[in-house]
Design a protein around this motif. Structure first.
Motif, PDB file in Angstrom:
ATOM      1  N   ALA A 265       0.833  -1.217   0.000  1.00 42.93           N
ATOM      2  CA  ALA A 265       0.000   0.000   0.000  1.00 42.93           C
ATOM      3  C   ALA A 265       0.861   1.258   0.000  1.00 42.93           C
ATOM      4  O   ALA A 265       0.568   2.235  -0.698  1.00 42.93           O
ATOM      5  N   ILE A 266       1.926   1.231   0.799  1.00 42.91           N
ATOM      6  CA  ILE A 266       2.806   2.408   0.861  1.00 42.91           C
ATOM      7  C   ILE A 266       3.634   2.505  -0.419  1.00 42.91           C
ATOM      8  O   ILE A 266       3.795   3.592  -0.995  1.00 42.91           O
ATOM      9  N   ALA A 267       4.123   1.352  -0.886  1.00 44.35           N
ATOM     10  CA  ALA A 267       5.001   1.351  -2.074  1.00 44.35           C
ATOM     11  C   ALA A 267       4.293   1.928  -3.296  1.00 44.35           C
ATOM     12  O   ALA A 267       4.881   2.708  -4.049  1.00 44.35           O
ATOM     13  N   GLN A 268       3.013   1.576  -3.484  1.00 47.94           N
ATOM     14  CA  GLN A 268       2.316   2.081  -4.667  1.00 47.94           C
ATOM     15  C   GLN A 268       2.091   3.594  -4.575  1.00 47.94           C
ATOM     16  O   GLN A 268       1.966   4.275  -5.575  1.00 47.94           O
ATOM     17  N   ARG A 269       2.075   4.125  -3.367  1.00 49.87           N
ATOM     18  CA  ARG A 269       1.946   5.578  -3.195  1.00 49.87           C
ATOM     19  C   ARG A 269       3.290   6.272  -3.382  1.00 49.87           C
ATOM     20  O   ARG A 269       3.391   7.321  -4.024  1.00 49.87           O
ATOM     21  N   THR A 270       4.318   5.668  -2.817  1.00 50.37           N
ATOM     22  CA  THR A 270       5.651   6.271  -2.865  1.00 50.37           C
ATOM     23  C   THR A 270       6.213   6.295  -4.279  1.00 50.37           C
ATOM     24  O   THR A 270       6.958   7.199  -4.643  1.00 50.37           O
ATOM     25  N   GLN A 271       5.812   5.273  -5.051  1.00 51.19           N
ATOM     26  CA  GLN A 271       6.328   5.108  -6.413  1.00 51.19           C
ATOM     27  C   GLN A 271       6.224   6.391  -7.245  1.00 51.19           C
ATOM     28  O   GLN A 271       7.118   6.694  -8.014  1.00 51.19           O
ATOM     29  N   HIS A 272       5.128   7.116  -7.086  1.00 52.25           N
ATOM     30  CA  HIS A 272       4.984   8.324  -7.901  1.00 52.25           C
ATOM     31  C   HIS A 272       5.087   9.600  -7.059  1.00 52.25           C
ATOM     32  O   HIS A 272       4.564  10.655  -7.428  1.00 52.25           O
ATOM     33  N   ALA A 273       5.776   9.499  -5.925  1.00 55.54           N
ATOM     34  CA  ALA A 273       6.003  10.699  -5.109  1.00 55.54           C
ATOM     35  C   ALA A 273       6.969  11.622  -5.841  1.00 55.54           C
ATOM     36  O   ALA A 273       7.938  11.162  -6.440  1.00 55.54           O
ATOM     37  N   GLU A 274       6.708  12.914  -5.757  1.00 56.96           N
ATOM     38  CA  GLU A 274       7.535  13.871  -6.511  1.00 56.96           C
ATOM     39  C   GLU A 274       8.767  14.314  -5.731  1.00 56.96           C
ATOM     40  O   GLU A 274       9.730  14.782  -6.320  1.00 56.96           O
ATOM     41  N   ASP A 275       8.714  14.197  -4.420  1.00 62.68           N
ATOM     42  CA  ASP A 275       9.908  14.578  -3.649  1.00 62.68           C
ATOM     43  C   ASP A 275       9.943  13.760  -2.353  1.00 62.68           C
ATOM     44  O   ASP A 275       9.051  12.960  -2.067  1.00 62.68           O
ATOM     45  N   ILE A 276      10.981  13.990  -1.589  1.00 60.65           N
ATOM     46  CA  ILE A 276      11.200  13.214  -0.367  1.00 60.65           C
ATOM     47  C   ILE A 276      10.044  13.397   0.622  1.00 60.65           C
ATOM     48  O   ILE A 276       9.652  12.461   1.324  1.00 60.65           O
ATOM     49  N   TRP A 277       9.461  14.582   0.650  1.00 63.73           N
ATOM     50  CA  TRP A 277       8.398  14.831   1.639  1.00 63.73           C
ATOM     51  C   TRP A 277       7.130  14.069   1.309  1.00 63.73           C
ATOM     52  O   TRP A 277       6.452  13.559   2.198  1.00 63.73           O
ATOM     53  N   GLU A 278       6.821  13.998   0.022  1.00 64.19           N
ATOM     54  CA  GLU A 278       5.632  13.257  -0.389  1.00 64.19           C
ATOM     55  C   GLU A 278       5.828  11.764  -0.084  1.00 64.19           C
ATOM     56  O   GLU A 278       4.912  11.087   0.393  1.00 64.19           O
ATOM     57  N   ALA A 279       7.027  11.275  -0.360  1.00 65.36           N
ATOM     58  CA  ALA A 279       7.331   9.868  -0.066  1.00 65.36           C
ATOM     59  C   ALA A 279       7.271   9.613   1.437  1.00 65.36           C
ATOM     60  O   ALA A 279       6.628   8.664   1.910  1.00 65.36           O
ATOM     61  N   LEU A 280       7.920  10.487   2.201  1.00 69.32           N
ATOM     62  CA  LEU A 280       7.992  10.294   3.650  1.00 69.32           C
ATOM     63  C   LEU A 280       6.597  10.384   4.281  1.00 69.32           C
ATOM     64  O   LEU A 280       6.279   9.649   5.224  1.00 69.32           O
ATOM     65  N   PHE A 281       5.765  11.255   3.759  1.00 68.03           N
ATOM     66  CA  PHE A 281       4.433  11.442   4.343  1.00 68.03           C
ATOM     67  C   PHE A 281       3.601  10.160   4.258  1.00 68.03           C
ATOM     68  O   PHE A 281       2.847   9.826   5.182  1.00 68.03           O
ATOM     69  N   ALA A 282       3.758   9.405   3.162  1.00 67.44           N
ATOM     70  CA  ALA A 282       3.017   8.138   3.039  1.00 67.44           C
ATOM     71  C   ALA A 282       3.430   7.163   4.143  1.00 67.44           C
ATOM     72  O   ALA A 282       2.598   6.465   4.727  1.00 67.44           O
ATOM     73  N   THR A 283       4.730   7.126   4.450  1.00 66.58           N
ATOM     74  CA  THR A 283       5.198   6.245   5.524  1.00 66.58           C
ATOM     75  C   THR A 283       4.771   6.778   6.887  1.00 66.58           C
ATOM     76  O   THR A 283       4.416   6.011   7.792  1.00 66.58           O
ATOM     77  N   ILE A 284       4.776   8.093   7.059  1.00 63.91           N
ATOM     78  CA  ILE A 284       4.289   8.662   8.320  1.00 63.91           C
ATOM     79  C   ILE A 284       2.824   8.246   8.537  1.00 63.91           C
ATOM     80  O   ILE A 284       2.445   7.815   9.626  1.00 63.91           O
ATOM     81  N   MET A 285       2.023   8.346   7.507  1.00 62.93           N
ATOM     82  CA  MET A 285       0.589   8.081   7.680  1.00 62.93           C
ATOM     83  C   MET A 285       0.263   6.593   7.753  1.00 62.93           C
ATOM     84  O   MET A 285      -0.676   6.186   8.442  1.00 62.93           O
TER      85      MET A 285
END
Ligand code: GUN
Ligand code: ZN
Length: 433
Positions: free
Chosen positions: A395-415
């Motif tokens: 679930a996290i990987a499919q969101r992180t895959q198209h993250a535009e920067d580190i914050w967008e990627a990190l936010f998925a793991t935070i949530m």
């Protein structure tokens, strides 16, 4: 302490903070190196920078390659009750009933040193698996419970803050001390543990309802004798609790005054929850530069209320983040950051990923006055480091895959992240799990 002369070099993305992202734009406050490295020598961070540079300057270092994992400071949990580990996630009560029904009966078990040791070890292994490398913990009234957690932390070389919980009223048989024994035991434990290895002591009156003014006075006197130790307690967590404090102390100006009038307000004071503060309380807490500890999973789980992070930060308060295990419903600081985000949303003030991550590392370390030692990745800091997998579940990987920067990627793991996101936990320069 015997250090091997091995130099470790960790490769990965590196996230650190240069300043408080509540005060400065997060692009300035945070530093992100995509192909970064951290050098560890003698338990401390000796260098941080680009991987290529540091590999060149440290050719004999032992290299651990974490690929695209994010290397950050280990989490700092600024308010926990390790003795509540076994009763976490207990259903259906609000603060005072929750204490009487679940918490106090469990805490009476800690007169038994063996049980205290068992839970101490269980608790620290759980938090390390969740990437938490330092906690500030309440114990129980029993000195055995204090010795147990400090011993378990020393065995893992963890930096820890802890103290004997003091209460001499409104608690069941087997869970009350006295004015004198609270003072004597706290003093003896403080003398035994404070400054030993990575341990720090916190004088710990539980909260005004469970300490007579005489006990609070005695602990205030002890704090005056040892002004460099911390003091932790609870403040204005739930409306019923505040009413109770009013009826117990009708002459006090407010809840904080029940501490202030006994010498228990000061810098180095950690005030858990701090949800329903009056203007006078806010002013005094700010004036003395006290620490306010936000416990968002607890505040929703026990139904306490919504901490005013944005308002208190804007006023310049010193604020840390915490699970409040086991009133808090999770050991994970990732889940705790998510809850802080949700509480912010309910107040109309969404927190940025950089602010959430800062709160769980440097902010919490700063609240504990340990930010010169832990809570960040920079030269000279103790090497408490985690490797965070930002694609730890499908679930996290499919969101992180198209993250535009580190914050967008990190936010998925935070949530959405939990202990599965923690691939490695280094404590004092050693890989613990
Ligand atoms: N207030 C006094 N004791 C406690 C406790 O153990 N947990 C919480 N959440 N609040 C408290
Ligand atoms: Zn608490």
């Amino acid at each position: 302490m015997h250090w091997s002369n091995i130099v470790d070099l960790l490769l990965g993305q590196v996230l650190s903070f240069k300043s408080n992202p509540f005060e400065h734009p997060f692009e300035e406050a945070a530093r992100h190196i995509f192909k970064g490295a951290i050098v560890i020598e003698n338990g401390k961070i000796a260098a941080v920078g680009d991987a290529a540079d540091l590999l060149k300057t440290h050719p004999t270092a032992r290299v651990t390659d974490y690929g695209e994992r994010l290397l950050t400071a280990g989490f700092v949990d600024a308010h926990v009750h390790y003795p509540q580990t076994a009763i976490i996630a207990s259903w259906g009560k609000r603060l005072i009933d929750w204490l009487n029904t679940y918490t106090f009966p469990e805490e009476t078990r800690f007169f038994d040193a063996e049980y205290a040791q068992e839970i101490s070890n269980r608790y620290l292994d759980l938090v390390l698996a969740n990437g938490t490398t330092t906690v500030a913990s309440y114990c129980t009234i029993h000195p055995e419970s204090v010795n147990a957690i400090f011993t378990a932390a020393a065995e893992r070389d963890m930096r820890i803050v802890a103290g004997k919980t003091c209460m001499d009223r409104n608690a069941p048989d087997g869970l009350r001390d006295t004015v004198q024994s609270a003072y004597d035991d706290s003093k003896a434990l403080l003398e035994k543990w404070h400054g030993v290895g990575r341990a720090g002591y916190a004088i710990t009156p539980r909260f005004s309802p469970t300490s007579t003014p005489e006990q609070l006075q005695a602990l205030g006197a002890l704090w005056a004798e040892y002004p460099d130790v911390l003091m932790q307690t609870h403040l204005s967590e739930q409306v019923d609790e505040i009413e109770w404090v009013k009826s117990l102390s009708p002459d006090a100006r407010d809840y904080l005054d029940t501490y202030e009038s006994c010498g228990l307000l000061g810098k180095g004071g950690l005030y858990g929850h701090a949800i329903y503060l009056t203007d006078r309380e806010k002013d005094r807490l700010k004036e003395v530069d006290a620490s306010l500890i936000h416990c968002p999973t607890s505040n929703t789980f026990i139904g306490s209320g919504l901490f005013d992070m944005a308002g208190l930060m804007a006023d310049g308060h010193r604020i840390g983040l915490a699970t409040d295990t086991g009133g808090g419903s999770n050991f994970s600081m990732l889940r705790t950051m998510a809850a802080a985000y949700e509480v912010g949303q309910l107040r109309g003030t969404p927190l940025h990923a950089a602010q959430l991550y800062w709160l769980a590392t440097q902010g919490a370390a700063r609240a504990l006055h340990l930010d010169d030692k832990i809570g960040n990745i920079s030269v000279g800091m103790e090497a408490d480091i985690i490797a965070l997998n930002m694609s730890s579940t499908p679930a996290i990987a499919q969101r992180t895959q198209h993250a535009e920067d580190i914050w967008e990627a990190l936010f998925a793991t935070i949530m959405m992240g939990d202990d599965r996101a923690i691939d490695a936990t280094w404590v004092g320069g050693k890989l613990l799990c």
